[in-house]
Design an enzyme around this catalytic site. Structure first.
Site, PDB file in Angstrom:
ATOM      1  N   HIS A  62      28.496  16.834  14.908  1.00 54.14           N
ATOM      2  CA  HIS A  62      27.667  18.002  14.222  1.00 54.14           C
ATOM      3  C   HIS A  62      27.585  19.284  14.997  1.00 54.14           C
ATOM      4  CE1 HIS A  62      26.143  14.212  11.908  1.00 54.14           C
ATOM      5  NE2 HIS A  62      27.080  14.790  11.037  1.00 54.14           N
ATOM      6  N   ASP A  86      25.073  12.694   5.122  1.00 63.01           N
ATOM      7  CA  ASP A  86      24.135  12.328   6.232  1.00 63.01           C
ATOM      8  C   ASP A  86      23.400  13.276   6.356  1.00 63.01           C
ATOM      9  OD1 ASP A  86      25.450  13.564   8.749  1.00 63.01           O
ATOM     10  OD2 ASP A  86      27.055  12.581   7.637  1.00 63.01           O
ATOM     11  N   GLU A 106      28.172  16.985  -2.313  1.00 56.84           N
ATOM     12  CA  GLU A 106      28.274  15.583  -1.918  1.00 56.84           C
ATOM     13  C   GLU A 106      28.576  14.805  -3.289  1.00 56.84           C
ATOM     14  OE1 GLU A 106      28.465  13.313   1.020  1.00 56.84           O
ATOM     15  OE2 GLU A 106      28.827  12.250  -0.926  1.00 56.84           O
ATOM     16  N   GLY A 138      33.531  17.610  -4.567  1.00 54.91           N
ATOM     17  CA  GLY A 138      33.772  19.044  -4.077  1.00 54.91           C
ATOM     18  C   GLY A 138      35.135  19.526  -4.374  1.00 54.91           C
ATOM     19  N   ASP A 155      33.356  18.407   5.550  1.00 54.04           N
ATOM     20  CA  ASP A 155      32.628  17.087   6.488  1.00 54.04           C
ATOM     21  C   ASP A 155      33.014  15.915   5.636  1.00 54.04           C
ATOM     22  OD1 ASP A 155      31.291  15.384   8.018  1.00 54.04           O
ATOM     23  OD2 ASP A 155      29.334  16.595   7.723  1.00 54.04           O
ATOM     24  N   THR A 157      35.212  12.237   4.338  1.00 49.88           N
ATOM     25  CA  THR A 157      35.667  10.994   4.880  1.00 49.88           C
ATOM     26  C   THR A 157      36.982  11.202   5.306  1.00 49.88           C
ATOM     27  OG1 THR A 157      35.846  10.475   2.591  1.00 49.88           O
ATOM     28  CG2 THR A 157      33.921   9.347   3.717  1.00 49.88           C
ATOM     29  N   PRO A 162      37.526   8.729  -2.346  1.00 47.14           N
ATOM     30  CA  PRO A 162      36.978  10.038  -2.843  1.00 47.14           C
ATOM     31  C   PRO A 162      37.580  11.286  -1.987  1.00 47.14           C
ATOM     32  CG  PRO A 162      35.194   8.730  -2.216  1.00 47.14           C
ATOM     33  CD  PRO A 162      36.561   7.891  -2.016  1.00 47.14           C
TER      34      PRO A 162
HETATM   35  N1  SAM Z   1      31.073  12.640   9.991  1.00 48.59           N
HETATM   36  C1  SAM Z   1      31.759  11.577   9.100  1.00 48.59           C
HETATM   37  C2  SAM Z   1      33.017  11.237   9.252  1.00 48.59           C
HETATM   38  O1  SAM Z   1      33.902  11.957   9.310  1.00 48.59           O
HETATM   39  O2  SAM Z   1      33.306  10.084   9.515  1.00 48.59           O
HETATM   40  C3  SAM Z   1      31.641  11.736   7.549  1.00 48.59           C
HETATM   41  C4  SAM Z   1      30.418  12.353   7.222  1.00 48.59           C
HETATM   42  S1  SAM Z   1      29.879  12.440   5.443  1.00 48.59           S
HETATM   43  C5  SAM Z   1      29.058  10.898   5.457  1.00 48.59           C
HETATM   44  C6  SAM Z   1      31.403  12.099   4.302  1.00 48.59           C
HETATM   45  C7  SAM Z   1      30.890  12.355   3.170  1.00 48.59           C
HETATM   46  O3  SAM Z   1      32.118  12.960   2.191  1.00 48.59           O
HETATM   47  C8  SAM Z   1      30.641  10.965   2.463  1.00 48.59           C
HETATM   48  O4  SAM Z   1      29.338  10.848   1.998  1.00 48.59           O
HETATM   49  C9  SAM Z   1      31.559  11.008   1.092  1.00 48.59           C
HETATM   50  O5  SAM Z   1      30.551  10.625  -0.141  1.00 48.59           O
HETATM   51  C10 SAM Z   1      31.827  12.489   0.848  1.00 48.59           C
HETATM   52  N2  SAM Z   1      33.026  12.814   0.104  1.00 48.59           N
HETATM   53  C11 SAM Z   1      34.068  12.318   0.048  1.00 48.59           C
HETATM   54  N3  SAM Z   1      34.853  12.743  -0.965  1.00 48.59           N
HETATM   55  C12 SAM Z   1      34.087  13.845  -1.378  1.00 48.59           C
HETATM   56  C13 SAM Z   1      34.527  14.779  -2.282  1.00 48.59           C
HETATM   57  N4  SAM Z   1      35.890  14.731  -3.081  1.00 48.59           N
HETATM   58  N5  SAM Z   1      33.699  15.785  -2.855  1.00 48.59           N
HETATM   59  C14 SAM Z   1      32.438  15.782  -2.180  1.00 48.59           C
HETATM   60  N6  SAM Z   1      32.070  14.777  -1.056  1.00 48.59           N
HETATM   61  C15 SAM Z   1      32.939  13.986  -0.837  1.00 48.59           C
END
Ligand code: SAM
Length: 281
Positions: A62, A86, A106, A138, A155, A157, A162
């Site tokens: 972060h 998160d 998110e 997003g 930030d 996955t 997704p």
């Molecule tokens: N810091 C972490 C890592 O890199 O492993 C990840 C942070 S965060 C938890 C990642 C978030 O991205 C998830 O909660 C997921 O639901 C979200 N996410 C995945 N695809 C997305 C999309 N297309 N639009 C918005 N959010 C998305």
């Protein structure tokens, strides 16, 4: 009986953490969400079995996703976080009193609600009055927006499930359009070490460098991510993160950070030879 969380970093390499308690497990419409308690890493959560955030090393990720761009252009006012359920990235952003608007989009509201319950360390600033939460994809959110953000932080996955579209050229083009004339895009750039992650790193970088005049990559040490060697992409319309960096402007904010500092700002862009070569390929 012992309980262990194990993540496959490659087909022949496993990473395991001894679990004290498995405290939450739900299927959202997008992914499987699990929360665990552990001795070494405190509370941590996984999406589809992959480590996302834990209490012990979240500060590294972060700090590095937020402060490098904020220090490169201290006049950033409007920020969009894509993913980041998160809340850790938003928490770091809220420390800048001069920021006017922090939007977070998110896809999975269940991630945010579970983090509010089990991970207050990262989620506690989602209620800041400058923060607006959008629960949607997003990709759709950013499409068609022009000149509305000074900084976009992806930030996300990994590029499966997704998060896949957040590594596409169409998405990077939409980010370019949504950014103001001095806009900066920071994106999750995977890792150079194991081939399956390095492939995504190279693909992401080759797409971004076609679109943004300045496209760099910086590194940090993330103990719980595969190989521990992780990267963010820094793409920008005008600012160069090293040549245009003014340490005293960032120091004037008076922020106390645990990982980021102004020496490391310059140093994190100095990449090992094997990474440089891969990015040039
Ligand atoms: N810091 C972490 C890592 O890199 O492993 C990840 C942070 S965060 C938890 C990642 C978030 O991205 C998830 O909660 C997921 O639901 C979200 N996410 C995945 N695809 C997305 C999309 N297309 N639009 C918005 N959010 C998305």
């Amino acid at each position: 009986m012992e309980l262990w969380y194990t993540e496959k970093h490659t087909d022949t390499v496993d990473f395991s953490i001894k679990v004290k308690k498995h405290i939450y497990s739900e299927e959202s419409p997008f992914q499987t969400i699990d929360f665990f308690e552990s001795e070494e890493f405190g509370t941590f959560f996984t999406l589809d079995g992959l480590m996302m955030v834990n209490e012990k090393d979240e500060f590294v990720y972060h700090d590095m996703i937020t402060h490098v761009a904020m220090a490169t252009n201290p006049n950033i006012k409007r920020v969009l976080v894509i993913g980041g359920g998160d809340g850790g990235t938003v928490r770091e952003l809220t420390r800048y009193k001069h920021l006017e608007k922090i939007d977070m989009v998110e896809i999975d509201e269940m991630v945010v609600r579970a983090c509010e319950k089990f991970l207050p360390l990262t989620s506690s600033k989602l209620t800041d009055p400058r923060v607006t939460l959008y629960f949607e994809d997003g990709l759709a959110f950013i499409h068609g927006k022009e000149n509305v953000y000074d900084l976009i932080l992806v930030d996300s996955t990994d590029p499966i499930g997704p998060g896949e579209g957040l590594f596409s050229e169409a998405f990077y083009n939409d980010c370019y359009a949504a950014l103001s004339e001095n806009g900066i895009l920071i994106n999750q750039h995977e890792s150079p070490y194991y081939p399956n992650y390095a492939r995504e790193m190279k693909r992401s970088h080759s797409k971004i460098k076609k679109i943004f005049p300045i496209s760099k990559v910086y590194q940090f040490h993330m103990p719980t991510y595969p190989s521990g060697h992780w990267l963010f992409g820094f793409a920008s319309k005008t600012f160069d993160p090293v040549k245009d960096f003014n340490p005293s402007a960032w120091e004037a904010f008076g922020l106390d950070t645990k990982y980021y500092n102004t020496d490391l700002h310059t140093g994190c862009f100095a990449l090992p030879t094997f990474v440089k070569k891969m990015l040039e390929e």
